[in-house]
Motif scaffolding. Structure first.
Motif, mmCIF file in Angstrom:
data_model
loop_
_atom_site.group_PDB
_atom_site.id
_atom_site.type_symbol
_atom_site.label_atom_id
_atom_site.label_comp_id
_atom_site.label_asym_id
_atom_site.label_seq_id
_atom_site.Cartn_x
_atom_site.Cartn_y
_atom_site.Cartn_z
ATOM 1 N N GLY A 283 0.836 -1.196 0.000
ATOM 2 C CA GLY A 283 0.000 0.000 0.000
ATOM 3 C C GLY A 283 0.872 1.246 0.000
ATOM 4 N N ARG A 284 0.260 2.355 0.370
ATOM 5 C CA ARG A 284 0.960 3.633 0.340
ATOM 6 C C ARG A 284 2.265 3.579 1.147
ATOM 7 N N THR A 309 -2.789 -2.020 -3.261
ATOM 8 C CA THR A 309 -4.023 -1.298 -2.955
ATOM 9 C C THR A 309 -4.285 -0.340 -4.118
ATOM 10 N N ARG A 310 -5.411 0.357 -4.047
ATOM 11 C CA ARG A 310 -5.701 1.312 -5.111
ATOM 12 C C ARG A 310 -4.633 2.406 -5.145
ATOM 13 N N GLN A 323 -4.697 -4.866 -8.655
ATOM 14 C CA GLN A 323 -5.368 -4.171 -7.543
ATOM 15 C C GLN A 323 -6.309 -5.125 -6.817
ATOM 16 N N ILE A 324 -6.231 -5.086 -5.497
ATOM 17 C CA ILE A 324 -7.085 -5.964 -4.690
ATOM 18 C C ILE A 324 -8.077 -5.104 -3.907
ATOM 19 N N GLN A 326 -12.443 -3.834 -3.408
ATOM 20 C CA GLN A 326 -13.802 -3.711 -3.943
ATOM 21 C C GLN A 326 -13.847 -3.464 -5.444
ATOM 22 N N THR A 327 -12.985 -2.567 -5.931
ATOM 23 C CA THR A 327 -12.994 -2.299 -7.373
ATOM 24 C C THR A 327 -11.834 -3.006 -8.071
ATOM 25 N N GLY A 340 2.201 -2.075 4.706
ATOM 26 C CA GLY A 340 1.978 -0.634 4.574
ATOM 27 C C GLY A 340 0.592 -0.322 4.068
ATOM 28 N N SER A 342 -3.449 0.449 5.256
ATOM 29 C CA SER A 342 -4.217 0.849 6.445
ATOM 30 C C SER A 342 -5.359 -0.133 6.735
ATOM 31 N N GLN A 346 -12.830 -0.727 1.652
ATOM 32 C CA GLN A 346 -12.843 -1.135 0.244
ATOM 33 C C GLN A 346 -11.708 -2.111 -0.046
ATOM 34 N N HIS A 347 -10.619 -2.027 0.701
ATOM 35 C CA HIS A 347 -9.554 -3.010 0.510
ATOM 36 C C HIS A 347 -9.916 -4.321 1.206
ATOM 37 N N ASN A 361 2.679 -3.019 9.677
ATOM 38 C CA ASN A 361 2.309 -1.598 9.667
ATOM 39 C C ASN A 361 2.965 -0.916 10.862
ATOM 40 N N ASP A 379 8.465 -0.835 10.824
ATOM 41 C CA ASP A 379 8.693 -0.238 9.510
ATOM 42 C C ASP A 379 8.891 -1.360 8.489
ATOM 43 N N LEU A 380 8.049 -1.380 7.481
ATOM 44 C CA LEU A 380 8.117 -2.489 6.511
ATOM 45 C C LEU A 380 9.462 -2.545 5.805
HETATM 46 C C1 LIG Z 1 -15.621 3.386 -4.381
HETATM 47 C C2 LIG Z 1 -14.242 3.092 -3.869
HETATM 48 C C3 LIG Z 1 -13.632 1.926 -4.283
HETATM 49 C C4 LIG Z 1 -12.348 1.622 -3.816
HETATM 50 N N1 LIG Z 1 -11.782 0.444 -4.188
HETATM 51 C C5 LIG Z 1 -10.596 0.106 -3.665
HETATM 52 C C6 LIG Z 1 -9.998 -1.162 -3.980
HETATM 53 O O1 LIG Z 1 -10.508 -1.955 -4.763
HETATM 54 N N2 LIG Z 1 -8.822 -1.461 -3.387
HETATM 55 C C7 LIG Z 1 -8.189 -0.619 -2.500
HETATM 56 O O2 LIG Z 1 -7.114 -0.975 -1.990
HETATM 57 N N3 LIG Z 1 -8.712 0.585 -2.237
HETATM 58 C C8 LIG Z 1 -9.887 0.972 -2.792
HETATM 59 N N4 LIG Z 1 -10.408 2.194 -2.495
HETATM 60 C C9 LIG Z 1 -9.558 3.156 -1.749
HETATM 61 C C10 LIG Z 1 -9.611 2.924 -0.238
HETATM 62 O O3 LIG Z 1 -10.686 3.663 0.307
HETATM 63 C C11 LIG Z 1 -8.313 3.418 0.457
HETATM 64 O O4 LIG Z 1 -8.111 4.763 0.130
HETATM 65 C C12 LIG Z 1 -7.079 2.623 0.055
HETATM 66 O O5 LIG Z 1 -7.311 1.241 0.185
HETATM 67 C C13 LIG Z 1 -5.936 3.033 0.977
HETATM 68 O O6 LIG Z 1 -4.764 2.435 0.506
HETATM 69 P P1 LIG Z 1 -3.514 2.218 1.452
HETATM 70 O O7 LIG Z 1 -3.882 1.331 2.580
HETATM 71 O O8 LIG Z 1 -2.418 1.787 0.522
HETATM 72 O O9 LIG Z 1 -3.139 3.691 1.934
HETATM 73 P P2 LIG Z 1 -3.365 4.428 3.316
HETATM 74 O O10 LIG Z 1 -4.778 4.320 3.748
HETATM 75 O O11 LIG Z 1 -2.777 5.774 3.173
HETATM 76 O O12 LIG Z 1 -2.508 3.585 4.344
HETATM 77 C C14 LIG Z 1 -1.108 3.526 4.332
HETATM 78 C C15 LIG Z 1 -0.679 2.728 5.570
HETATM 79 O O13 LIG Z 1 0.706 2.478 5.496
HETATM 80 C C16 LIG Z 1 1.265 2.585 6.811
HETATM 81 N N5 LIG Z 1 2.697 2.898 6.647
HETATM 82 C C17 LIG Z 1 3.238 4.022 6.151
HETATM 83 N N6 LIG Z 1 4.582 3.889 6.101
HETATM 84 C C18 LIG Z 1 4.878 2.661 6.577
HETATM 85 C C19 LIG Z 1 6.097 1.941 6.796
HETATM 86 N N7 LIG Z 1 7.273 2.465 6.444
HETATM 87 N N8 LIG Z 1 6.033 0.699 7.318
HETATM 88 C C20 LIG Z 1 4.845 0.145 7.675
HETATM 89 N N9 LIG Z 1 3.645 0.790 7.494
HETATM 90 C C21 LIG Z 1 3.678 2.019 6.943
HETATM 91 C C22 LIG Z 1 0.459 3.680 7.471
HETATM 92 O O14 LIG Z 1 0.508 3.544 8.864
HETATM 93 C C23 LIG Z 1 -0.940 3.429 6.896
HETATM 94 O O15 LIG Z 1 -1.683 2.568 7.749
HETATM 95 C C24 LIG Z 1 -11.666 2.521 -2.947
HETATM 96 C C25 LIG Z 1 -12.300 3.693 -2.559
HETATM 97 C C26 LIG Z 1 -13.561 3.978 -3.008
HETATM 98 C C27 LIG Z 1 -14.232 5.244 -2.563
#
Ligand SMILES: Cc1cc2nc3c(=O)[nH]c(=O)nc-3n(C[C@H](O)[C@H](O)[C@H](O)COP(=O)(O)OP(=O)(O)OC[C@H]3O[C@@H](n4cnc5c(N)ncnc54)[C@H](O)[C@@H]3O)c2cc1C
Length: 394
Positions: A283-284, A309-310, A323-324, A326-327, A340, A342, A346-347, A361, A379-380
């Protein structure tokens, strides 16, 4: 149709104001009135105890569909290999078939399909509708829509299920339009309404925050696409020879309108994510393409696949078909490593079928820990290389 309020009957209680989802009913001088936001959904009608809300619409009669029999599954194939979602659809099809006491059929189109008959029967098809023609070798919208809509008109099935794959997402809406019936896309659950025998089609709505169940009472077949990886493949207990029904095909290239000029096989990923036993997803928190490479090394050490993730897809760290959620794709591996991530709803929607979830995380409050079987707080960028090294040594 129009809706109006009989002013002398209205007692101004305001219940209809609260019921109207469009803000189209308001109280003016102690009496309800309807404004131009009304879309004539008629939600207010039943709410009025004084029977002051009137309409000139005739009650919609549900047609008698008792003669519509059979559950059909579109058997998606490419180069003679079935897409796994076909067998998953036959799995849920067997359950629906038992509930309705109706036969389960597969519909397969292609240039050579004989080798697909046995697996389709083994996984539940009582009947197999076959259309063979050189023009059907590769999926093309017009050709497939034309043949399948003819088959549906000739045999009048009750239910028609299609995988929510790239092909299915193209074919299903075209078919539903051609047949003039409704379509529920991306279902995650299908069951039968015990009272009316209709198909209850459940899918995530409003960004995955609630599940909506949709029923089609007014047209047949009841059409739904189903997400890959959601339903289970089930071999039938007693195999029997299926009935093969061959559809004669006459198609010309001019009718089809589109031509396939070249097929480019990316050839990079061999295993479908929804078939993978181990998935390492970033993820992010992965932070960069470089960070993603560390996850690839972990996946390699585990014999697994990489997903994102998205956010990871939008950043360009993983391709969109990885991508894994909902969408994206729904997966059910033995081990799912969320690095990494959250754990947004949706994930999570795409990973809850995993046998074990391991989350890495640095935020102890990250929601992913609520669904994880093991959590590594850290830290990943430190944890992942350490884990990879240990696994390589073993
Ligand atoms: C209609 C709709 C459909 C969607 N469909 C999808 C979908 O199919 N798939 C999907 O994934 N998302 C989807 N989303 C988006 C979803 O809502 C989230 O925004 C997305 O999943 C967040 O991605 P993330 O976890 O990578 O990022 P973030 O939510 O920003 O999380 C990043 C995480 O990384 C951690 N982190 C940061 N740095 C480090 C490090 N160095 N070591 C360890 N941990 C760290 C942080 O603590 C945080 O928890 C959709 C949204 C909508 C509205």
């Amino acid at each position: 149709m129009s809706i109006w309020i009989q002013q002398e009957l209205c007692n101004g209680c305001g219940i209809c104001v609260k019921i109207c989802p469009y803000g189209a009913v308001e109280i003016i001088d102690t009496k309800a009135g309807i404004n131009d936001r009304c879309i004539e959904c008629a939600a207010c009608l039943a709410s009025c105890k004084e029977k002051a809300i009137l309409t000139d619409a005739k009650e919609k009669i549900v047609p008698d569909f008792s003669d519509r029999k059979g559950i059909w599954v579109f058997a998606e194939q490419r180069n003679g290999a079935l897409n796994p979602v076909t067998l998953e659809l036959l799995g849920i099809g067997q359950i629906l078939s038992r509930k309705l006491n109706q036969e389960l059929s597969a519909v397969v189109l292609g240039d050579v399909v004989d080798d697909l008959i046995d697996p389709l029967a083994e996984f539940g098809a009582d009947n197999i509708y076959v259309a063979i023609h050189p023009s059907l070798q590769h999926y093309r919208t017009i050709a497939y829509t034309s043949i399948i809509s003819q088959l549906v008109k000739e045999h009048e099935p009750n239910i028609f299920l299609i995988g929510a794959t790239h092909t299915g997402r193209d074919l299903a809406p075209r078919l539903s339009r051609r047949l003039g019936v409704g379509l529920t896309a991306d279902c995650t659950e299908l069951t039968i309404d015990p009272e009316h025998g209709d198909l209850l089609q459940t899918r995530p709505a409003f960004g995955g925050n609630l599940m909506a169940t949709i029923v089609n009472r007014y047209s047949r077949p009841q059409m739904a696409t189903v997400r890959p990886g959601v339903m289970q493949q089930v071999k039938r207990q007693v195999t029997r020879d299926p009935r093969k029904i061959v559809k004669p095909v006459s198609l010309t290239e001019e009718e089809i309108l589109t031509k396939i000029l070249e097929i480019v096989d990316e050839g990079t990923q061999k295993v479908h994510l929804n078939q993978a036993k181990v998935i390492v997803t970033g993820g992010r928190g992965v932070g960069s393409l470089e960070g993603m490479k560390r996850l690839e090394s972990l996946a390699l050490a585990l014999g697994g696949e990489v997903g994102g993730t998205r956010v990871a897809v939008e950043e360009g760290w993983v391709p969109v078909d990885r991508q894994i959620g909902q969408t994206g794709q729904t997966v059910r591996p033995e081990f799912y490593f969320a690095c990494g991530i959250s754990g947004a709803i949706q994930h999570r929607a795409g990973i809850l079928g995993s046998r074990y979830i391991v989350a890495i995380n640095k935020d102890p409050m990250a929601p992913i820990f609520k669904v994880a079987d093991w959590g590594i707080l850290g830290d990943l960028h430190e944890v992942v290389p350490l884990l990879t090294e240990k696994l390589r040594q073993r």
